[in-house]
Enzyme design. Sequence first.
Site, short mmCIF file in Angstrom:
data_model
loop_
_atom_site.label_atom_id
_atom_site.label_comp_id
_atom_site.label_asym_id
_atom_site.label_seq_id
_atom_site.Cartn_x
_atom_site.Cartn_y
_atom_site.Cartn_z
N CYS A 1 0.89 -1.16 0.00
CA CYS A 1 0.00 0.00 0.00
C CYS A 1 0.93 1.20 0.00
O CYS A 1 1.49 1.55 1.04
CB CYS A 1 -0.90 0.02 1.23
SG CYS A 1 -1.80 1.56 1.43
N CYS B 1 -0.55 4.31 2.29
CA CYS B 1 -0.65 4.27 3.77
C CYS B 1 -0.19 2.90 4.24
O CYS B 1 0.99 2.58 4.13
CB CYS B 1 -2.03 4.68 4.27
SG CYS B 1 -3.45 3.90 3.49
N SER B 2 -1.11 2.08 4.75
CA SER B 2 -0.66 0.80 5.30
C SER B 2 -1.74 -0.27 5.16
O SER B 2 -1.84 -1.16 5.97
CB SER B 2 -0.30 0.97 6.78
OG SER B 2 -1.42 1.50 7.49
N CYS B 3 -2.56 -0.17 4.11
CA CYS B 3 -3.68 -1.10 3.92
C CYS B 3 -3.16 -2.54 3.88
O CYS B 3 -2.18 -2.83 3.17
CB CYS B 3 -4.41 -0.77 2.63
SG CYS B 3 -5.14 0.88 2.68
#
Lengths: 220, 221
Positions: B117, B120-122
């Site tokens: 991702c 962000c940090s999906c």
Amino acid sequence: MSYRSNADLGGQDGHGAVHPEPESDLFHAPWEPRVLALTVALGATGLWNIDASRAARETLDDYRELSYYQIWLAGLEKLLLQSGAVQANEIIQGRLMQPAVPTRSVLRPDQVAAVLARGSPTARPPVSPARYPLGQWVRTGAVAPQHHTRLPGYARGKRGIIERIHGAHVFADAHAQGLGEQPQWLYTVAFDEKELWGADTPRQHSTVSVDAWEPYLEPA
Amino acid sequence: MHGPDHDHEHDHEHEHEHEHSTLSPMELRVRALETVLTEKGYVDPAALDALIDTYQTKIGPRNGAQVVARAWCDPGFRRWLLEDATAAIASLGFSGRQGEHMVAVENTPEQHNLVVCTLCSCYPWPILGLPPTWYKSAPYRARVVKDPRGVLEDFGVRLPETVRIRVWDSTAEVRYLVVAQRPARSEHLTERELADLVTRDSMIGTGLPLRPGGTSAGASP
């Protein structure tokens, strides 16, 4: 003031090596799980949605200097102040000084398992047919809008192919701005490496895809 | 580390103050915020404890390992997983937050899949738990789309140049699970033993499954 995301990192050079870690290393300080839990628990209040929280984090001026859970904490404080749920002097002093604002609900311990298992699905019934079929060539928009969006910079103005169609989903751009869900068709769009990085970048025999809502795309 | 006895801390003011003298500025800042939010009634500290316990002891990459091992053993489940991963994964009891819309992508001799991702940090929480620090870090997010083979080398993985690297940037609410190739000479193993070979990194695509007998991931399959 123009909107600027500091989180759009894909394709940037100069970041150095990735440092793998064992599966058991989830946190690196005792406050980190607390920030995680506060962030998840405050979702139940309905004071903001996940897209607004991503927007709050990515626009932090010092995003690049912060660790990931520091970003989450700063994002949380920003959202709490923006929503009026907490005042700045309360954050500084660490105690209640103003009455609470009304919220949708408060997460209780006996609800945790069910709330996590339910999640927040974003698929919605489509209001129109999908504009693009599988295998269609498309081009992504070249200009970043002046608000939260989910098309990475490296994939702007690029020609790719529709590889998967995921149905209609809550449109992050609108949702983050508090403009409602405005569901749009969501596609996986795949790009050849040469299209993304140019002919001069060493070939890796790779293909990269992004998930793009229909308004990000035009026929190519 | 906060434990189940967290709410008692506020009852012991002396210990509390003593503790503060050794706490980092970040720890103090987070405690101050939690205190305000609790006093305002926005959060219940016991629910925070329950959330932390869930992601430390109940929801983690062993969930995903069960999914992959089932796909290796059961051709019908594998087909279902590749066609409708959300439903197939839910049939094993894993669903919900950050895994509402799942897609499984299968490695083959011709293609290796990698998930990131960049924005962000999906990450697919119900089957992999919380993302590791490196997954959320600038080097991984910046490099894996442009230099996937270099990132794989950071993990000790070197793939033949004939294998296409397919990078999935999860920019919306779809979450991806990589189904690695079943290791050679694993025919005699039970589904449960196979699950032990499935590493977290192999389900992100930065690693390969362990070999039967326990060789570390990263070596050629």
